[in-house]
Design a protein around this motif. Structure first.
Motif, short mmCIF file in Angstrom:
data_model
loop_
_atom_site.label_atom_id
_atom_site.label_comp_id
_atom_site.label_asym_id
_atom_site.label_seq_id
_atom_site.Cartn_x
_atom_site.Cartn_y
_atom_site.Cartn_z
N ASN A 158 0.83 -1.22 -0.06
CA ASN A 158 0.14 0.04 -0.19
C ASN A 158 0.66 1.31 -0.08
OD1 ASN A 158 -2.86 -0.49 -0.02
ND2 ASN A 158 -2.39 -1.70 1.86
N TYR A 159 1.89 1.41 0.91
CA TYR A 159 2.75 2.43 0.96
C TYR A 159 3.57 2.63 -0.44
CZ TYR A 159 6.56 5.47 2.46
OH TYR A 159 7.62 6.57 2.47
N LEU A 160 3.90 1.64 -1.19
CA LEU A 160 4.61 1.53 -2.43
C LEU A 160 3.85 2.27 -3.29
CD1 LEU A 160 7.23 1.30 -4.14
CD2 LEU A 160 6.18 -1.14 -4.45
N SER A 161 2.42 1.75 -3.54
CA SER A 161 1.30 2.19 -4.55
C SER A 161 0.98 3.75 -4.35
CB SER A 161 0.42 1.35 -4.66
OG SER A 161 1.00 0.00 -4.92
N TYR A 162 0.92 3.90 -3.14
CA TYR A 162 0.17 5.27 -2.80
C TYR A 162 1.41 6.45 -3.04
CZ TYR A 162 -3.68 3.14 -0.57
OH TYR A 162 -4.66 2.36 -0.10
N THR A 163 2.55 6.07 -2.58
CA THR A 163 3.78 6.92 -3.00
C THR A 163 4.12 7.20 -4.51
OG1 THR A 163 4.80 6.21 -0.89
CG2 THR A 163 6.00 7.42 -2.30
N LEU A 164 3.86 6.00 -5.22
CA LEU A 164 3.99 6.04 -6.72
C LEU A 164 3.05 6.82 -7.25
CD1 LEU A 164 5.06 2.53 -7.47
CD2 LEU A 164 6.60 4.53 -7.66
N SER A 165 1.83 6.86 -6.91
CA SER A 165 0.73 7.44 -7.35
C SER A 165 1.14 8.93 -7.26
CB SER A 165 -0.73 7.26 -6.78
OG SER A 165 -1.48 8.07 -7.10
N ARG A 166 1.56 9.58 -5.97
CA ARG A 166 1.59 10.97 -5.83
C ARG A 166 2.89 11.32 -6.60
NH1 ARG A 166 0.52 9.11 -0.41
NH2 ARG A 166 2.77 9.01 -0.02
N MET A 167 3.90 10.45 -6.94
CA MET A 167 4.73 10.86 -7.49
C MET A 167 4.84 11.14 -9.08
SD MET A 167 7.86 8.00 -6.17
CE MET A 167 9.17 8.57 -7.38
N ILE A 168 3.51 10.52 -9.49
CA ILE A 168 3.36 10.77 -10.96
C ILE A 168 2.44 12.03 -11.08
CG2 ILE A 168 3.91 8.57 -11.68
CD1 ILE A 168 1.03 8.03 -11.98
N GLY A 169 1.89 12.41 -10.01
CA GLY A 169 1.00 13.84 -10.00
C GLY A 169 -0.39 13.69 -9.51
N GLN A 170 -0.86 12.22 -9.17
CA GLN A 170 -2.14 11.86 -8.84
C GLN A 170 -2.29 11.86 -7.31
OE1 GLN A 170 -4.43 12.11 -11.00
NE2 GLN A 170 -3.36 12.13 -12.96
N TYR A 171 -3.38 12.35 -6.67
CA TYR A 171 -3.54 12.20 -5.10
C TYR A 171 -3.72 10.79 -5.07
CZ TYR A 171 -5.64 12.13 -0.62
OH TYR A 171 -5.94 11.95 0.60
N ALA A 172 -2.88 10.53 -3.83
CA ALA A 172 -3.16 9.26 -3.02
C ALA A 172 -3.26 9.41 -1.58
CB ALA A 172 -2.50 8.11 -3.37
N SER A 173 -3.94 8.66 -0.72
CA SER A 173 -3.46 8.97 0.75
C SER A 173 -2.28 9.09 1.14
CB SER A 173 -4.39 7.58 1.33
OG SER A 173 -5.73 8.00 1.08
N ARG A 174 -1.94 10.07 1.83
CA ARG A 174 -0.64 10.30 2.46
C ARG A 174 -0.42 9.06 3.85
NH1 ARG A 174 -2.97 14.83 1.71
NH2 ARG A 174 -1.92 16.52 -0.02
N THR A 175 0.56 8.87 3.94
CA THR A 175 0.96 7.58 4.77
C THR A 175 2.10 7.70 5.78
OG1 THR A 175 2.13 6.35 3.34
CG2 THR A 175 -0.19 6.06 3.07
N VAL A 176 1.83 7.27 6.93
CA VAL A 176 3.08 7.07 7.88
C VAL A 176 3.01 5.87 8.69
CG1 VAL A 176 4.08 8.26 9.94
CG2 VAL A 176 2.74 9.58 8.25
N PHE A 177 4.20 5.01 8.69
CA PHE A 177 4.46 3.99 9.35
C PHE A 177 4.29 4.14 10.78
CE2 PHE A 177 5.69 2.08 5.26
CZ PHE A 177 5.07 0.84 5.14
#
Length: 698
Positions: A158-177
């Motif tokens: 989940n963390y990897l996918s959400y981070t990659l989504s934000r990296m390409i300019g699309q909003y995804a939920s921000r996350t903290v372990f």
């Protein structure tokens, strides 16, 4: 002592049962899940390199699925790179949050597991009023999720996918372990993340109310999802897929199912069916095809990130869409990305996340037909390929080396907590092996998609109009005459080219600030047009009619304005801020103006603060080849032109469209006897011009 699943042994049992009849198979699996608990000794948890969240429910009550119960939450966080200690829960200086919450279980399949996921809201001391706060550096809000990652032995999907989504300019939920303790019991490694909801820092769409049932208010904003029907929410409608056994259920998220009106349900449902019809007909017209309905880049990015991950749930489950007011339908945000990158519900006999399939048409959770139809459309496929190949280039987000670095950095952060997680639940096993397998899988997947996505030569060099954003009024002042400052916002766009620019399909894409130009409208060479926040106020202050009215406000502190054609090719982009080197235009009626229309308008030093009265090069009152009469008018208004009239639009003084007709002749008449008395705007699109006039209705 804690009961946990021994996943590796379960997988072996499932493999042995694969050849058996379905009933026997599932009976034995359920029996084994019940019988295969093993006992381990609880570890002592004292400190962590991650934030520590401590939740104590009122009276030590067990957390139910529904309703939510009250609790107190403390978040221990000393700062980046520093260790956090459970004993810090009584040291206010180390508490990132210390207050009330309400909390419940969340999830569907995951509730069958011992390690639970939770949804919570931060509350004021009364336990009732929402408390919008920033936790662990995330933008302030009150709705949060503690994700258990229970089906993911890597703990990072989940963390990897959400981070990659934000990296390409699309909003995804921000996350903290983080690591979680509930009622004194250590619960393991969790991912704190933002709940999907409307908000400036989340899904940035207009908030729609129960009274918003007519145009343009009924157009947004919406959050809609296709998902399981086990959550209790009623199905709004179904759409068919190419997997004949798999009709897709659509559910209202915002407005909520018990608040959505019949008019709103009809409107947003019609958007999806218009998309489906256009995609099925292979209609790529900017006027009638799928680009007229959807924000194409958002659908491309959604498809790409789900296909990169080979998400077994993609397109039919946990699949979100959103639509702002007077804007196009957008895909996303992504959600629930644990059955990805080669992982699946192996304990229940599933193995669907493969390197060599397209998940939208692999015969499993196939989504609505429009996903496959879009992929089959040559132009969509071309832009999909172009985007994919740009993202896998060296240094770009989907390049394998970039992803590998992100994985290694993430593993370094959680490796200490992973040991405790495995001691508690036994779900991780050999974590190093899991990460190695994930990396190998990704290499194969990237290669397969690259070899099967097709060419992008047909869309590699699009012809774009020479449109430039040249003025931005983003922070107007209030005054006695203009008490709502935002009503005075405006943008100026200039055609710096040598030919007329057709605006059909042109729009401001993204969220926050959106605007779609009317079909068949245009800007002549050298002309400038104004888009206003409120047409009526703009006319009163500046004395002329703006070209159009937008429906969302500009940010006072800065935002990214992206002007694009119907397929998402960027025509102009300005990422302005209120900080140097950008000029200060936050007081005394100033706006920012581009000094040289041929300079780079994304460089702050190329702008100055100005307060002179804006003018329009496009003079709407001196078009000799157009006659509109009579004015004042009682019943019928007549329009005559020396050239063929394409369309006529009538708006009220606030810019709300009241009537739009296609003409295709040199004259027309329109009965407006039902209109109330007052001033109206007539926009006439001819073969050569886009002309605005004011008329008075008696």
């Amino acid at each position: 002592m804690f009961k946990v699943f021994h996943f590796e042994l379960i997988r072996e049992i499932v493999n042995l049962l694969n050849s058996q009849k379905m009933l026997r198979k599932y009976f034995l699996i359920i029996f084994f899940l019940v019988a295969s608990f093993r006992l381990i000794t609880a570890q002592t948890f004292t400190d962590s390199n991650l934030p520590i969240i401590i939740i104590n429910t009122d009276g030590g009550a067990e957390i139910p699925d529904d309703p939510r119960i009250l609790a107190t939450m403390k978040i221990i966080y000393r700062g980046e790179g520093l260790r956090n200690y459970v004993s810090d829960q009584n040291a206010p200086e180390y508490l990132n949050y210390n207050g009330r919450i309400d909390i419940e279980l969340r999830g569907s399949s995951s509730q069958a597991m011992d390690k639970k996921a939770y949804g919570l809201s931060t509350k004021m001391a009364d336990g009732i009023t929402n408390n919008n706060v920033s936790v662990l550096g995330l933008p302030a809000d009150n709705d949060w999720i503690l994700n258990n990652n229970v089906f993911d032995p890597s703990m990072i999907r989940n963390y990897l996918s959400y981070t990659l989504s934000r990296m390409i300019g699309q909003y995804a939920s921000r996350t903290v372990f983080c690591e979680l303790v509930i009622n004194g019991e250590y619960m393991g490694l969790y991912l704190l993340l933002e709940k999907i909801k409307p908000g400036k820092d989340r899904v940035d769409i207009h908030k729609i109310g129960t009274d918003d049932n007519s145009f343009p208010d009924v157009t947004g904003g919406y959050i809609t999802k296709s998902d399981k029907t086990t959550g209790g929410d009623p199905v709004a409608w179904y759409m068919s897929s190419y997997n004949w056994t798999n009709d897709i259920a659509f559910i209202h998220d915002k407005p909520e199912p018990d608040e959505v009106t019949a008019a709103q349900n009809y409107y947003i449902k019609s958007c999806f069916f218009k998309l489906s019809d256009a995609a099925s007909a292979n209609d790529q017209s900017l006027l009638t095809g799928y680009p007229s309905v959807i924000d194409v880049p958002s659908f491309i990015d959604y498809l790409i990130i789900n296909e990169l991950a080979s998400n077994a749930d993609a397109y039919s489950l946990s699949t979100y869409y959103h639509k702002d007011k007077m804007a196009k339908l957008r895909a996303g945000p992504i959600w629930d990305m644990d059955l990805t990158y080669g992982n699946d519900l192996f304990i229940w006999g599933y193995d669907r996340s493969k390197t060599y399939v397209w998940q939208f048409s692999d015969g499993g959770n196939d989504g609505p037909r429009y996903w496959t139809d879009l992929f089959r459309n040559a132009k969509f496929r071309c832009y999909l390929s172009r985007r994919w190949n740009s993202l896998i280039a060296p240094g770009q987000p989907f390049n394998y080396n970039t992803i590998e670095t992100l994985i290694d950095q993430t593993v370094a952060v959680i490796k200490e907590a992973v040991v405790r997680e495995n001691q508690k639940w036994g779900t991780v096993g050999d974590h190093a092996f899991q990460i190695s397998a994930l990396k190998s899988w990704l290499q194969e997947r990237i290669t397969w998609i690259t070899n099967n996505i097709g060419s992008y030569s047909g869309c590699s060099d699009p012809v774009l109009p020479s449109l430039v954003i040249t003025k931005i009024m983003y922070a107007p002042d209030t005054s006695a005459a203009y008490t709502v400052s935002k009503d005075l916002e405006f943008l100026e766009i200039t055609n710096t080219g040598y030919s007329k620019a057709d605006l059909t399909g042109v729009y401001f894409m993204g969220t926050g600030f959106v605007y779609d130009f009317l079909p068949n409208s245009s800007i002549n060479a050298g002309e400038s047009i104004i888009l206003a926040g409120k047409s009526e106020t703009f006319i009163t202050k500046y004395g002329f009619i703006p070209f159009g009215q937008f429906n969302r406000n500009l940010s006072d502190t800065g935002e990214n304005l992206v002007l694009a054609d119907g397929f998402g090719n960027v025509i102009d982009e300005v990422d302005y801020t209120d900080q140097p080197p950008w000029p200060d235009a936050s007081f005394n009626g100033y706006y920012i103006r581009l000094i040289d229309n041929y300079s780079d308008n994304n460089v702050g030093s190329n702008w100055i603060a100005d307060r002179s009265t804006p003018v329009t090069v496009h003079d709407i009152e001196t078009e000799p080849d157009l006659k509109i009469y009579p004015s004042p008018v009682r019943d019928v208004v007549y329009i005559e032109s020396d050239t063929r009239i394409i369309s006529v639009e009538i708006c009220n003084i606030s810019g709300t469209r009241l009537r739009n007709i296609n003409v295709s002749s040199n004259s027309c008449s329109i009965n407006i006897s039902s209109f109330p008395s007052g001033m109206f705007i007539i926009r006439t699109v001819t073969q050569g011009k886009n002309i605005l006039r004011k008329i008075i209705k008696d």
